[in-house]
Design an enzyme around this catalytic site. Structure first.
Site, short mmCIF file in Angstrom:
data_model
loop_
_atom_site.label_atom_id
_atom_site.label_comp_id
_atom_site.label_asym_id
_atom_site.label_seq_id
_atom_site.Cartn_x
_atom_site.Cartn_y
_atom_site.Cartn_z
N ALA A 43 3.20 31.66 -18.94
CA ALA A 43 2.56 32.36 -20.05
C ALA A 43 1.61 31.43 -20.80
O ALA A 43 0.51 31.84 -21.21
CB ALA A 43 3.61 32.93 -20.99
N ASP A 255 0.03 22.46 -19.49
CA ASP A 255 -0.29 23.88 -19.32
C ASP A 255 -1.71 24.17 -19.80
O ASP A 255 -2.41 25.01 -19.22
CB ASP A 255 0.69 24.76 -20.09
CG ASP A 255 2.11 24.59 -19.59
OD1 ASP A 255 2.29 24.25 -18.41
OD2 ASP A 255 3.05 24.79 -20.40
O1 RIB Z 1 5.14 23.16 -20.47
C1 RIB Z 1 5.68 23.47 -21.72
C2 RIB Z 1 6.65 24.59 -21.61
O2 RIB Z 1 7.72 24.17 -20.82
C3 RIB Z 1 7.25 25.03 -22.90
O3 RIB Z 1 6.51 26.05 -23.53
C4 RIB Z 1 8.66 25.45 -22.53
O4 RIB Z 1 8.83 26.83 -22.60
C5 RIB Z 1 8.86 24.93 -21.11
O5 RIB Z 1 8.89 25.94 -20.20
#
Ligand code: RIB
Ligand code: NA
Length: 309
Positions: A43, A255
């Site tokens: 997400a 991310d």
């Molecule tokens: O990469 C960061 C994410 O890793 C966090 O938002 C947490 O939910 C874990 O899944």
């Protein structure tokens, strides 16, 4: 609105404690602040791509609980297509228990819950969305079977696959890397995948070669404050450095990088890989300067227009 970036991956509610230092075993410490935010690698990456301007869709599973309902609303608020986000009664919405210290360093425990209930069948139901996309992104927080089903579908339809093998798993199914056009990991995950130390840029370039030998089309290894490297056979190695910033919270910086890469691959495919990586690194460096993951991701209007030229 046609989807151009599809993410087949995880949603987690992030329960984050900010503390002076990370706790040692058996230690109780007093933190300064607690927050409940939207996270999960899949997400997060989807939201980054969306904020940069991508038309996105998420293929995921949440639980039949308040965290899951709130998550669906979060996707709506961000403009992510959730036609393929299911709700299961078989497990609770994924949660991540996170500690962040004063230097911005973190440690995370995830309970994947509903994320592991996303089946290959669920993924196959999203075939049309995957087929119509330019780029599909996966991570390691859903079942390997579901990830593999997604990668196979994307390959079948000539959709570019970006696999972020995070968190680290020692026994990743070998077909996952073989079905990855771009295989992206951080230094720790690279160590687990290659069974050697990855500390320096040189180490990362060597690890990148070993990942290529495992069958990915190209490899990206992110190195936090040391930037990132890119390796591809017949292509010159690339290292881009990261802007020197004072981090507040590095959670989800990887991310930010991966989500941005998906955006640039889909919307600016003419850029060189080096230029794309510079831009992704910029987005990631913005994210580490604010607390949280999605709460810290910039929108297009908060970034220099040169990033979108
Ligand atoms: O990469 C960061 C994410 O890793 C966090 O938002 C947490 O939910 C874990 O899944
Ligand atoms: Na952040």
């Amino acid at each position: 609105k046609m989807t151009r970036v599809v993410v087949v991956g995880s949603c987690m509610t992030d329960l984050t404690s900010y503390t002076p230092h990370l706790p040692n075993p058996g230690e109780t410490i007093c933190g300064h602040r607690f927050s409940v935010c939207f996270g999960g690698k899949g997400a997060n990456q989807c939201v980054v791509a969306t904020r940069l301007g991508a038309n996105t869709a998420m293929v995921a599973m949440v639980g039949d609980d308040s965290f899951g309902q709130n998550y669906l609303q979060n996707f709506r608020d961000n403009g992510v297509d959730i036609a393929h986000v299911g709700v299961t009664e078989k497990a609770a919405t994924g949660v991540a228990q996170i500690a962040v210290d004063d230097s911005g360093e973190n440690c995370i425990i995830i309970i994947a819950g509903a994320n592991l209930k996303l089946t290959p069948r669920d993924v196959e139901r999203a075939e049309e969305v995957i087929k119509g996309s330019d780029v599909m992104v996966c991570q390691g927080e859903i079942s390997m079977e579901a990830t593999l089903a997604a990668l196979k579908l994307a390959r079948k339809h000539g959709v570019k696959t970006l696999m972020n093998a995070a968190p680290a798993v020692p026994n990743l199914h070998p077909d996952i890397i073989k079905h990855s056009d771009i295989f992206c990991v951080n230094e720790n995950e690279a160590e687990v995948m290659t069974k050697r130390k990855v500390k320096t840029v040189q180490d990362a370039l060597e690890a990148g070669k070993l990942l290529l030998d495992q069958g990915c089309g190209s490899a990206v290894i992110t190195l936090g404050k040391d930037g990132a490297v890119f390796c591809q056979k017949g292509h010159q190695d690339i290292h881009v450095s990261a802007e020197a910033v004072t981090p507040v919270d590095t959670t989800g910086a990887g991310d930010a990088f991966v989500g941005a890469l998906a955006y640039f691959l889909a919307y600016h495919p003419g850029l060189t890989m080096e230029e794309m990586m510079h831009r992704c690194s910029k987005v990631a460096s913005v994210s580490v300067q604010a607390p949280g993951t999605q709460t810290s991701y910039p929108t297009r209007s908060n970034l220099p227009p040169t990033l979108f030229a």
